[in-house]
Design an enzyme around this catalytic site. Structure first.
Site, mmCIF file in Angstrom:
data_model
loop_
_atom_site.group_PDB
_atom_site.id
_atom_site.type_symbol
_atom_site.label_atom_id
_atom_site.label_comp_id
_atom_site.label_asym_id
_atom_site.label_seq_id
_atom_site.Cartn_x
_atom_site.Cartn_y
_atom_site.Cartn_z
ATOM 1 N N TYR A 71 -4.553 14.444 -0.925
ATOM 2 C CA TYR A 71 -3.503 14.279 0.187
ATOM 3 C C TYR A 71 -2.256 15.351 -0.099
ATOM 4 C CZ TYR A 71 -5.863 10.200 1.182
ATOM 5 O OH TYR A 71 -7.091 9.387 1.620
ATOM 6 N N HIS A 120 0.817 14.875 6.825
ATOM 7 C CA HIS A 120 1.462 13.807 6.795
ATOM 8 C C HIS A 120 2.182 13.594 5.418
ATOM 9 C CE1 HIS A 120 1.275 10.173 9.099
ATOM 10 N NE2 HIS A 120 0.452 9.369 8.421
ATOM 11 N N PHE A 147 -0.178 3.663 0.105
ATOM 12 C CA PHE A 147 -0.497 4.480 1.200
ATOM 13 C C PHE A 147 0.607 4.344 2.299
ATOM 14 C CE2 PHE A 147 -4.354 4.746 -1.137
ATOM 15 C CZ PHE A 147 -4.685 5.937 -1.118
ATOM 16 N N ASN A 179 0.551 3.568 5.344
ATOM 17 C CA ASN A 179 0.747 2.518 6.155
ATOM 18 C C ASN A 179 1.516 1.317 5.570
ATOM 19 O OD1 ASN A 179 -0.636 4.043 8.122
ATOM 20 N ND2 ASN A 179 -2.591 3.122 8.152
ATOM 21 N N ASN A 209 3.150 5.055 11.694
ATOM 22 C CA ASN A 209 2.618 3.805 11.111
ATOM 23 C C ASN A 209 3.680 3.242 9.770
ATOM 24 O OD1 ASN A 209 0.464 3.034 12.646
ATOM 25 N ND2 ASN A 209 -1.094 4.272 11.795
#
Length: 203
Positions: free
Chosen positions: A18, A23, A69, A71, A117
């Site tokens: 990631y 993001h 993470f 969220n 989120n």
């Protein structure tokens, strides 16, 4: 802001896969920030985050990258706020925003999640919308009504291109300078300056 500390939390997803995702723009900003001042991140399990700190002009800057993470970002933010007993006016959350053009900055002192989120979970865990968030535009995904959700996910989890990196490097530079300059006397001016900043207009 009545204390000589600033708490800056960049949101993202942990894991090598990631690292360069759109993001993860919160992580990328903080990595630039800490590198500029020769500070390293270390894992602090009790804070559910990687942590870096340094001092500039009598201010202590405390940087956090949650190892939850996206969220579940609220779990780390709650742990940080509780541990340091932070007044929320000294807390700054850095996030990506698909509703803003690439390179656009938006500083808000309160408000809803806007569909993000990570922010939604922070609001839930803190039980308030009254905290600073600095949004960095990553642009919208290509329009395809039949696959709108899929397009959004693939866009935010897609890697930043080399062209986008040139844009974002200038944004990081501007934000780092502004976070250092920010104090209780010039807050309104700095916020206004950031909200009017757009990379394309400042080349």
């Amino acid at each position: 802001m009545n204390n000589n500390e600033k708490f800056i939390i960049g949101l993202g997803n942990p894991g090598k896969e990631y690292i360069q995702n759109r993001h993860n723009i919160g992580f990328l900003l903080l990595e630039n920030f800490s590198e500029k001042y020769d500070s390293k991140f270390t894992l602090k399990n009790k804070l559910k985050s990687w942590y870096s700190e340094f001092k500039i002009n009598n201010f202590t800057y405390r940087l956090f990258m949650p190892n939850t993470f996206m969220n579940n970002s609220g779990n780390a933010v709650r742990a940080i706020v509780d541990w340091y007993k932070i007044d929320l006016d000294r807390l700054f959350i850095i996030v990506d925003d698909i509703d803003l053009p690439l390179g656009k900055i938006r500083f808000r002192k309160k408000g809803s999640s806007g569909g993000h989120n990570g922010i939604k979970d922070i609001i839930n865990k803190l039980q308030t919308e009254n905290f600073n968030r600095i949004k960095i535009g990553i642009g919208s995904p290509p329009v395809n009504e039949r696959k709108k959700t899929l397009n959004t996910i693939s866009h935010v989890l897609g890697n930043i291109s080399s062209k986008e990196s040139l844009t974002l490097d200038r944004v990081y530079k501007k934000l780092i300078e502004s976070l250092i300059e920010l104090n209780d006397k010039n807050e309104d001016y700095i916020i206004s300056e950031l909200n009017s900043f757009h990379r394309e207009e400042n080349l």
